[in-house]
Design an enzyme around this catalytic site. Structure first.
Site, PDB file in Angstrom:
ATOM      1  N   LYS A 197       3.518 -19.770  -6.636  1.00  0.00           N
ATOM      2  CA  LYS A 197       3.121 -18.836  -7.885  1.00  0.00           C
ATOM      3  C   LYS A 197       3.439 -19.944  -9.146  1.00  0.00           C
ATOM      4  CE  LYS A 197       7.731 -17.502  -8.793  1.00  0.00           C
ATOM      5  NZ  LYS A 197       8.036 -17.432 -10.165  1.00  0.00           N
ATOM      6  N   THR A 254       4.620 -13.796 -12.778  1.00  0.00           N
ATOM      7  CA  THR A 254       4.919 -14.865 -13.982  1.00  0.00           C
ATOM      8  C   THR A 254       3.494 -16.196 -14.563  1.00  0.00           C
ATOM      9  OG1 THR A 254       6.415 -15.718 -12.087  1.00  0.00           O
ATOM     10  CG2 THR A 254       5.873 -17.363 -13.204  1.00  0.00           C
ATOM     11  N   GLU A 288      10.302 -24.870 -12.758  1.00  0.00           N
ATOM     12  CA  GLU A 288       9.772 -25.112 -11.183  1.00  0.00           C
ATOM     13  C   GLU A 288       9.009 -25.827 -10.797  1.00  0.00           C
ATOM     14  OE1 GLU A 288      12.280 -25.953  -8.663  1.00  0.00           O
ATOM     15  OE2 GLU A 288      14.329 -24.809  -8.348  1.00  0.00           O
TER      16      GLU A 288
END
Length: 338
Positions: A197, A254, A288
């Site tokens: 995601k 997110t 990330e």
């Protein structure tokens, strides 16, 4: 009482320490790489560097020594950036301080760049030769901005383990009235949903930085979930996991939340800034999705899965492709059946 070691004192590791530390039956030791974090928590019960303004319970101790952190720990929680996971667990094993019956919980949302391994796979690979036994491990993921968890906003996440009993144990140890934990046995789905995601969140940020509207973001989230699900299922995940907290829930958060570092990187890319400049301005914080994009493409090639959004994000991040050109290519792909 559970003796818990948390390895990684960034915002998320600190938030988990606050959750676990406010339960009277836990003794929590937090390991920090940064000495200024150790000094801040010891001096005023606050991580002024990564999570300022949030009090850390007295039950949480902090230190810079990995051996001291894991010695006697029944549960070892891994919350370091994904690209440090193998190195830090190698150092932990070298301390010879791990208990043979320790269980591990990975709360890192990432995939190793070169090997395309999930975090639980890395931990098991490193720890098993040292213990000579199978590694009992779980993955924790879901929609959970650290600052909101720390201040006690109601939050729901998922913990997954191949062992149902272990998932239930972690569920019980980590849950409290403002932090609800659901259990699952789909480790693959929970980990890949949480990692992939971040790639889609960068794409959502790019759209925002380009000035595109809600229609675009809604389409991106929907088609992003479709490609995440395709890859996760090809890797052995259950489809329904990707419709839950660790999949759709985390993806929506997110892609739309202003606290998302991955989305923020995308916004700046959409505005025309270059990736090295953006990363340099993050002051040690990690997005990330930047590294996960490489691993996502590697996994997609391995399993022969089409991931058009991830491929365009890889081109923007690592091949200097113009964001507007990437969006145009996504929109002019051959027609598909949904």
């Amino acid at each position: 009482m559970s003796n818990i070691a948390i390895i990684g004192a960034g915002a998320w590791g600190t938030a988990l320490a606050i959750v676990l530390g406010r339960k009277s039956q836990h003794q929590v030791r937090l390991w920090a790489f940064e000495k200024e974090v150790v000094e801040s928590i010891r001096g005023r019960h606050e991580n002024a560097l990564f999570l300022p303004g949030h009090s850390i319970p007295p039950a949480v101790s902090v230190g810079h020594d990995l051996g001291e952190a894991v010695r006697g720990a029944e549960i070892v929680v891994s919350v370091m950036p994904s690209h440090h996971c193998r190195r830090i667990f190698t150092q932990i094993v070298q301390t010879k301080a791990l208990q043979p019956n320790s269980v591990f919980v990975s709360a890192t949302k990432g995939i190793e760049d070169q090997t395309c391994l999930r975090m639980t796979e890395i931990i098991a690979e490193v720890v098993k030769p040292a213990t000579g036994a199978s590694v009992r491990i779980a993955a924790l993921s879901g929609p959970s901005f650290a600052i909101e968890v720390a201040r006690g906003d109601p939050t729901a996440v998922t913990v997954a383990s191949a062992e149902a009993e272990l998932a239930s144990r972690i569920q019980s140890d980590f849950s409290d009235p403002s932090f609800r934990v659901y259990s699952s046995q789909d480790v693959v789905g929970v980990e890949l949903g949480g990692a992939l995601k971040n790639v889609i969140a960068i794409a959502a940020g790019v759209c925002d930085g380009l000035g595109l509207g809600h229609n675009t973001i809604a389409a991106l989230i929907t088609r992003g979930l479709a490609e995440i699900s395709r890859l996760a299922v090809a890797c052995g995940a259950r489809q329904e996991t990707l419709a839950g907290l660790a999949g759709m829930g985390d993806l929506v958060l997110t892609c739309t939340g202003g606290l998302s570092r991955n989305r923020s990187v995308g916004v700046e890319l959409g505005k025309g800034r270059k990736l090295p400049e953006i990363i340099a301005g993050m002051h040690g914080m990690v997005a990330e999705g930047v590294l996960t994009t490489n691993a996502a493409i590697g996994l997609a090639q391995k399993h022969n899965v089409e991931m058009p959004i991830s491929r365009q994000m890889h081109a923007i991040l690592h091949e200097s492709k113009a964001p507007r050109d990437a969006i145009r290519e996504l929109m002019t792909r051959p027609g598909m059946v949904e």
